[in-house]
Design a protein around this motif. Structure first.
Motif, PDB file in Angstrom:
ATOM      1  N   GLN A 170       0.817  -1.222   0.000  1.00  0.00           N
ATOM      2  CA  GLN A 170       0.000   0.000   0.000  1.00  0.00           C
ATOM      3  C   GLN A 170       0.843   1.261   0.000  1.00  0.00           C
ATOM      4  N   GLN A 171       2.061   1.195   0.507  1.00  0.00           N
ATOM      5  CA  GLN A 171       3.062   2.266   0.433  1.00  0.00           C
ATOM      6  C   GLN A 171       2.728   3.513   1.245  1.00  0.00           C
ATOM      7  N   VAL A 172       1.489   3.676   1.656  1.00  0.00           N
ATOM      8  CA  VAL A 172       1.103   4.827   2.461  1.00  0.00           C
ATOM      9  C   VAL A 172       0.545   4.349   3.790  1.00  0.00           C
ATOM     10  N   GLN A 173       0.635   5.202   4.784  1.00  0.00           N
ATOM     11  CA  GLN A 173       0.098   4.903   6.113  1.00  0.00           C
ATOM     12  C   GLN A 173      -1.245   5.618   6.256  1.00  0.00           C
ATOM     13  N   VAL A 174      -2.284   4.866   6.606  1.00  0.00           N
ATOM     14  CA  VAL A 174      -3.606   5.441   6.794  1.00  0.00           C
ATOM     15  C   VAL A 174      -3.997   5.292   8.258  1.00  0.00           C
ATOM     16  N   ILE A 175      -4.399   6.400   8.864  1.00  0.00           N
ATOM     17  CA  ILE A 175      -4.752   6.414  10.281  1.00  0.00           C
ATOM     18  C   ILE A 175      -6.171   6.954  10.438  1.00  0.00           C
ATOM     19  N   ILE A 203      -3.731  -0.637  -4.261  1.00  0.00           N
ATOM     20  CA  ILE A 203      -2.837  -1.772  -4.457  1.00  0.00           C
ATOM     21  C   ILE A 203      -3.100  -2.435  -5.806  1.00  0.00           C
ATOM     22  N   ALA A 204      -4.394  -2.604  -6.140  1.00  0.00           N
ATOM     23  CA  ALA A 204      -4.746  -3.227  -7.419  1.00  0.00           C
ATOM     24  C   ALA A 204      -4.232  -2.403  -8.589  1.00  0.00           C
ATOM     25  N   LYS A 205      -4.376  -1.083  -8.511  1.00  0.00           N
ATOM     26  CA  LYS A 205      -3.889  -0.210  -9.581  1.00  0.00           C
ATOM     27  C   LYS A 205      -2.376  -0.307  -9.722  1.00  0.00           C
ATOM     28  N   SER A 206      -1.684  -0.338  -8.562  1.00  0.00           N
ATOM     29  CA  SER A 206      -0.230  -0.431  -8.590  1.00  0.00           C
ATOM     30  C   SER A 206       0.216  -1.742  -9.235  1.00  0.00           C
ATOM     31  N   GLU A 207      -0.468  -2.829  -8.899  1.00  0.00           N
ATOM     32  CA  GLU A 207      -0.119  -4.136  -9.472  1.00  0.00           C
ATOM     33  C   GLU A 207      -0.384  -4.158 -10.968  1.00  0.00           C
ATOM     34  N   ASN A 208      -1.499  -3.553 -11.400  1.00  0.00           N
ATOM     35  CA  ASN A 208      -1.807  -3.492 -12.831  1.00  0.00           C
ATOM     36  C   ASN A 208      -0.773  -2.661 -13.577  1.00  0.00           C
TER      37      ASN A 208
END
Length: 519
Positions: free
Chosen positions: A360-365, A505-510
């Motif tokens: 995911q490369q980003v941190q979500v809080i 994540i799906a977009k990054s993998e594509n």
């Protein structure tokens, strides 16, 4: 088991032939009333319970208790049902319920926590810590109530997720006494309870015995109800008068909490805690990092190093408070400190949303910060851990204190790199009006995006954030709903963040597959 009678719950009242009438249960709402219940017809801000006396009798109430006034005095009989006038009934309901349920707060060690921020985190941390030290403890608060049992098959995290919701930070006086009795019967040795300013003002906890009280802080909130900060603080300070109070614990880093030290009743112990200066319990050599916090702890019970995965100095402050509260029960400091690394954050409080940490490369809080002070503390804590930019997604609730809206706009702009203003719970207000009042606090409102749809706002921030960035979704925390005018719709910040991360994540993998494909 003998049936409870009116004489049992109304000692000192001249009941005459009504004394032996059996009471199956106590009820404040005729919609929940069952045959044999005593209906307590209190006068509220919007509804007068006395308007429902006929309905209660029709449903089979065994007795009616009403607020005494010029029209209601002594006992009046409506058929076979006594209508008993009680002076200051609203303030007496807690005591009446306590008698009905067997004075449960006298049978358990009860920790009460009040303050604008930190109540939920402190109560859940304290309940977890006490469960690990004595197997069974319980919590009552914003997220619900329930038993925490380290001997149960379900892990503590699962138990925290299965708390029973009441819809209030502090339940109504009858529900609260019933819940306390249930938890005591289930074997809780200690109970940590959030005590709201509303509950203190409305006498919901008037007959709850509190052994230890924590005062965390006072910042702007609920001024729509209390009117001003002084009245708000005075309401919270009423916890100092709790029956059975043995020890008070004050945050020395907060001016309001510190001011209460001089108001502690005679015979009640007082302790202070701080992350900044010397106090009865304080932290030195504080280290904040992406994995949490470490510090050297100085206390009346000795010194120790503590390590916790909780993020932010304000969470260290919460830890100091609950360590003190548990230590005064007699538990050894070494045993307490050994449990601290295993304490879980409260859901929706600095909660990290992780689908695949690396991908995911980003941190979500997700955080419940919905006051100026809470938002500032949360953002400052995040700044201590950030590697990239901070994206803040937030709004303000409708039909609530409007003066905090521009203040939160100022804070979000000052401590974030990107700000997206969105809907919180608009309630009956026009969402664009709320957004406009938030923007008024910004120096450059044109640099802020307004995306009214909260799901779209969350998705936009998660998709646009770069690797190493942090996305804060603030204001709703654990809530699983969103309130618009007359409807309440399902909505969870955590679930929406997961959906957005999965999409990222799906977009990054594509994209990676496309770049690796051979023409």
């Amino acid at each position: 088991m003998n049936a409870t009678t009116l004489a049992d719950i109304l000692p000192g009242v001249a009941l005459e032939k009504a004394a032996t009438i059996a009471v199956r249960n106590l009820c404040l709402d005729t919609r929940q009333l069952k045959i044999g219940d005593a209906f307590i017809a209190i006068v509220g801000n919007k509804i007068d319970g006395r308007d429902f006396i006929a309905k209660a009798i029709e449903l089979g109430a065994s007795a009616i208790l009403v607020e005494a006034d010029k029209n209601w005095q002594g006992i009046a009989w409506l058929g076979d049902v006594p209508v008993i006038a009680i002076e200051q009934l609203s303030a007496q309901v807690s005591a009446i319920a306590a008698r009905f349920f067997g004075e449960p707060s006298k049978k358990v060690h009860l920790l009460g926590i009040t303050g604008t921020n930190g109540k939920t985190t402190c109560s859940l941390l304290a309940a977890q810590l006490l469960a690990r030290l004595q197997h069974k403890s319980a919590v009552v608060g914003t997220l619900g109530y329930g038993l925490l049992d380290t001997t149960a098959l379900a892990p503590i995290a699962q138990q925290l997720g299965a708390l029973h919701s009441t819809g209030l930070t502090t339940p109504d006086p009858i529900a609260l006494q019933r819940i306390l009795a249930e938890l005591v019967n289930d074997g809780a040795a200690s109970i940590a309870i959030e005590v709201s300013s509303h509950s203190l003002q409305q006498k919901r906890v008037a007959n709850v015995n509190v052994h230890t009280a924590i005062f965390t802080n006072l910042t702007q909130d609920h001024l729509d109800y209390h009117g001003d900060l002084t009245s708000y603080g005075n309401a919270k300070a009423q916890l100092l008068q709790a029956p059975g109070l043995h020890t008070t614990i004050f945050n020395l880093d907060d001016d309001w909490a510190k001011s209460l030290l001089g108001k502690v009743p005679a015979g009640v112990n007082a302790l202070s805690y701080s992350t900044k200066i010397a106090a009865d319990i304080y932290a030195q050599d504080i280290e904040l990092n992406a994995f949490g916090v470490t510090a050297h702890l100085v206390t009346p019970w000795g010194e120790a190093k503590i390590q916790s995965p909780l993020l932010g100095e304000f969470n260290l402050s919460n830890l100091l408070a609950i360590i003190a509260a548990v230590a005064v029960q007699g538990f050894a400091l070494d045993a307490i400190v050994a449990c601290v690394p295993d304490l879980l954050p409260a859901p929706g409080r600095m909660q990290q949303v992780v689908v695949d940490q690396q991908a995911q490369q980003v941190q979500v809080i997700v955080d419940y910060a919905h006051t100026p002070d809470a938002l500032e503390n949360t953002l400052r804590a995040i700044q201590q851990h950030k590697a990239g930019n901070i994206w803040t997604v937030f709004g303000c609730g409708g039909d609530r204190d409007k003066t905090k809206r521009p203040l939160m706009g100022t804070i979000a702009e000052r401590l974030s790199d990107y700000v997206i203003v969105t809907n919180d719970n608009p309630r009956s207000e026009e969402p664009s009006t709320i957004a406009g009042e938030i923007l008024r606090g910004m120096n450059r409102p044109s640099g802020c995006l307004v995306i009214a749809d909260r799901a779209q706002a969350i998705d936009f921030a998660v998709q646009q954030a770069k690797a190493g960035d942090i996305v804060l979704i603030a204001g709703k925390g654990h809530e699983d709903y969103q309130i618009f005018a007359t409807q309440t719709l399902p909505f969870s910040d955590t679930k929406q963040a997961r959906i957005a991360l999965q999409k990222r994540i799906a977009k990054s993998e594509n994209d990676n597959r496309s770049q690796g494909a051979t023409p």
